[in-house]
Design a protein around this motif. Structure first.
Motif, PDB file in Angstrom:
ATOM      1  N   ASP A 180       0.828  -1.207   0.000  1.00 39.11           N
ATOM      2  CA  ASP A 180       0.000   0.000   0.000  1.00 39.11           C
ATOM      3  C   ASP A 180       0.862   1.256   0.000  1.00 39.11           C
ATOM      4  OD1 ASP A 180      -2.466  -1.139  -0.214  1.00 39.11           O
ATOM      5  OD2 ASP A 180      -2.909  -1.135   1.933  1.00 39.11           O
ATOM      6  N   TRP A 181       1.933   1.244   0.794  1.00 44.34           N
ATOM      7  CA  TRP A 181       2.839   2.396   0.837  1.00 44.34           C
ATOM      8  C   TRP A 181       3.572   2.572  -0.497  1.00 44.34           C
ATOM      9  CZ3 TRP A 181       3.466   6.717   3.316  1.00 44.34           C
ATOM     10  CH2 TRP A 181       2.938   6.847   4.610  1.00 44.34           C
ATOM     11  N   VAL A 182       4.049   1.470  -1.059  1.00 44.76           N
ATOM     12  CA  VAL A 182       4.722   1.545  -2.357  1.00 44.76           C
ATOM     13  C   VAL A 182       3.758   2.069  -3.413  1.00 44.76           C
ATOM     14  CG1 VAL A 182       5.822   0.195  -4.177  1.00 44.76           C
ATOM     15  CG2 VAL A 182       6.354  -0.286  -1.773  1.00 44.76           C
ATOM     16  N   THR A 216       7.428   9.873 -16.375  1.00 49.51           N
ATOM     17  CA  THR A 216       6.022   9.477 -16.322  1.00 49.51           C
ATOM     18  C   THR A 216       5.864   8.007 -16.679  1.00 49.51           C
ATOM     19  OG1 THR A 216       5.310  11.723 -16.894  1.00 49.51           O
ATOM     20  CG2 THR A 216       3.712   9.951 -17.221  1.00 49.51           C
ATOM     21  N   TRP A 217       6.541   7.580 -17.749  1.00 51.80           N
ATOM     22  CA  TRP A 217       6.412   6.174 -18.154  1.00 51.80           C
ATOM     23  C   TRP A 217       7.028   5.247 -17.108  1.00 51.80           C
ATOM     24  CZ3 TRP A 217       9.053   1.707 -19.099  1.00 51.80           C
ATOM     25  CH2 TRP A 217       8.336   0.702 -19.765  1.00 51.80           C
ATOM     26  N   LEU A 218       8.192   5.597 -16.594  1.00 49.18           N
ATOM     27  CA  LEU A 218       8.872   4.719 -15.629  1.00 49.18           C
ATOM     28  C   LEU A 218       8.064   4.568 -14.340  1.00 49.18           C
ATOM     29  CD1 LEU A 218      12.563   5.907 -16.135  1.00 49.18           C
ATOM     30  CD2 LEU A 218      11.619   3.672 -16.735  1.00 49.18           C
ATOM     31  N   THR A 219       7.543   5.671 -13.815  1.00 46.07           N
ATOM     32  CA  THR A 219       6.742   5.571 -12.589  1.00 46.07           C
ATOM     33  C   THR A 219       5.424   4.857 -12.859  1.00 46.07           C
ATOM     34  OG1 THR A 219       5.859   7.812 -12.994  1.00 46.07           O
ATOM     35  CG2 THR A 219       7.751   7.611 -11.489  1.00 46.07           C
ATOM     36  N   LEU A 266       4.260   1.357 -11.145  1.00 45.75           N
ATOM     37  CA  LEU A 266       2.972   1.246 -10.446  1.00 45.75           C
ATOM     38  C   LEU A 266       2.151   0.094 -11.019  1.00 45.75           C
ATOM     39  CD1 LEU A 266       1.148   2.581  -8.314  1.00 45.75           C
ATOM     40  CD2 LEU A 266       0.274   4.066 -10.106  1.00 45.75           C
ATOM     41  N   PHE A 267       2.140  -0.041 -12.335  1.00 45.59           N
ATOM     42  CA  PHE A 267       1.427  -1.134 -12.991  1.00 45.59           C
ATOM     43  C   PHE A 267       2.008  -2.487 -12.577  1.00 45.59           C
ATOM     44  CE2 PHE A 267       0.821  -3.804 -16.896  1.00 45.59           C
ATOM     45  CZ  PHE A 267      -0.559  -3.901 -16.817  1.00 45.59           C
ATOM     46  N   THR A 268       3.328  -2.537 -12.422  1.00 50.13           N
ATOM     47  CA  THR A 268       3.988  -3.769 -12.011  1.00 50.13           C
ATOM     48  C   THR A 268       3.611  -4.148 -10.589  1.00 50.13           C
ATOM     49  OG1 THR A 268       5.873  -3.339 -13.484  1.00 50.13           O
ATOM     50  CG2 THR A 268       6.227  -4.881 -11.653  1.00 50.13           C
ATOM     51  N   VAL A 269       3.665  -3.185  -9.681  1.00 53.23           N
ATOM     52  CA  VAL A 269       3.386  -3.452  -8.273  1.00 53.23           C
ATOM     53  C   VAL A 269       1.939  -3.878  -8.068  1.00 53.23           C
ATOM     54  CG1 VAL A 269       3.139  -2.347  -6.014  1.00 53.23           C
ATOM     55  CG2 VAL A 269       5.204  -1.979  -7.362  1.00 53.23           C
TER      56      VAL A 269
END
Length: 398
Positions: free
Chosen positions: A7-9, A90-93, A97-100
């Motif tokens: 949740d924090w990540v 923007t793409w990297l973050t 987020l999509f990965t996590v």
């Protein structure tokens, strides 16, 4: 503890993603406005320097005078600012987020076994494939048709058809929430790839030609301009696709792929209206607000189409007993919200906890229809209605 850490990540990545996305989209909007608002310079010194367009603006207590050289200035300035880290960040973050959230928890967030029962590894590979294949198809369309006469219209039609097909396929293979987000990520990947593979390399080539004393090939600027314009049309569709995962009535609709296509089309039409407005104001022509009107009408039509049917006024619509509500919650919700599994910090395994979390139950299961996640427990519309009547009647625990 693992869920708490995730949740924090999730929170920190989402925060960073929104910050850099604002910077990227803001700069994109500004430069599209600037390009479409430039006027031919009349001052002899500007014409002599090769300035093709200029704009006077006032902001923050000062006056600004940006100037554009159509191909390149006669000599490179000592201080040259590049616009690319906003895109890459923007793409990297976003991908992190999509990965996590989706790839790391593919069995929960990516897969809906009522649609397609495949392994998490297969779903992850397919999701990543969407990002790569769309970029390859989009880039091929631009390469083949982009430089032809009337190519912009052909490219626009080709990309639109590709997005429609991708939206349909994603909604057949993935959970609705993931499908909407994946289509947004697909477009966002193409936007960042435009910067990485075309816009920045083209600018570097122009600089190399200038340093070598060679004539500057205008095709690099033309290609960069074309991809930059595509990016600005992608922005609003990407944003609504990203925001949609908070609204179950969108991705949970019966024909959710069509909902996604229409809401993205509305965004593109509204964006086009503002792009056309900049050009019209400079040329002294009528502002074509009809595009924004059509886009807004599409949104209104969607809202009417997806509106829930009014509850029937009958004896069956009377407030249910708490025993009915408790039985429903135990069957549909408590498996993920109990003493051992505390999803999102919510527990629903006692009467007191059900009453305490009544508002959350109402919001997530009735209003947003976001829970149960991917409707894993197969809650029905009648059961959602039962929860709604219970909450609206006061949500008593006895």
């Amino acid at each position: 503890m693992e869920a708490y850490v995730l949740d924090w990540v999730n929170l920190l990545l989402r925060w960073a993603h929104v910050i850099v996305a604002i910077a990227w989209i803001g700069s994109s909007f500004y430069f599209v406005f600037l390009d479409n608002s430039l006027t031919k310079p009349s001052a002899p010194d500007l014409v002599e320097k090769g300035v093709d367009g200029e704009l006077w603006a006032v902001h923050g207590g000062g006056f600004y005078h940006p100037q554009k050289y159509m191909v390149a200035p006669k000599s490179l300035p000592p201080n040259l600012h590049w616009f690319y880290w906003e895109s890459y960040s923007t793409w990297l973050t976003g991908f992190a987020l999509f990965t996590v959230l989706y790839l790391y928890q593919a069995g929960t967030f990516l897969i809906d076994r009522n649609l397609y029962a495949w392994s998490p590894a297969g779903a992850i590979a397919a999701a990543l494939g969407f990002l790569v294949v769309f970029w390859a198809v989009y880039d091929a369309i631009c390469r083949v048709f982009g430089q032809r006469e009337g190519g912009d219209r052909i490219v626009g039609i080709g990309v639109t058809i590709t997005v429609i097909l991708a939206s349909w396929l994603a909604c057949q293979l993935f959970a609705g929430r993931a499908a909407f987000l994946l289509v947004g990520a697909m477009l966002a990947t193409a936007m960042s790839a435009n910067v990485f593979f075309w816009i920045i390399p083209g600018q570097r080539t122009v600089m190399a030609q200038m340093k070598a004393g060679q004539p500057v090939d205008p095709v690099h600027g033309q290609r960069a301009k074309q991809r930059s314009v595509h990016n600005t049309y992608f922005t609003l569709p990407v944003l609504i696709a990203m925001l949609s995962n908070h609204y179950g009535f969108l991705y949970g609709a019966q024909h959710n792929w069509l909902v996604l296509v229409l809401v993205m089309l509305a965004g593109a039409l509204i964006r086009h209206s503002f792009v056309a407005r900049h050009k019209a104001l400079v040329a002294g022509k009528r502002v074509p607000w009809e595009y924004a009107v059509v886009g807004t009408a599409l949104i209104v039509a969607l809202a009417l189409w997806l509106a829930p049917a009014p509850a029937a006024k009958s004896a069956s619509a009377a407030p249910p007993s708490f025993a009915q509500v408790r039985a429903l919650v135990e069957q549909r919700c408590a498996m993920c919200h109990n003493e051992q599994v505390i999803s999102k910090g919510v527990q629903l395994h006692t009467p007191e906890l059900i009453a305490k979390n009544a508002q959350a139950l109402y919001q997530q299961a009735v209003v947003l229809k976001a829970m149960p996640l991917n409707n894993a427990t197969q809650i029905t519309d009648e059961e959602r209605s039962l929860l709604g009547r219970w909450y609206e009647a006061g949500a008593a625990s006895r």
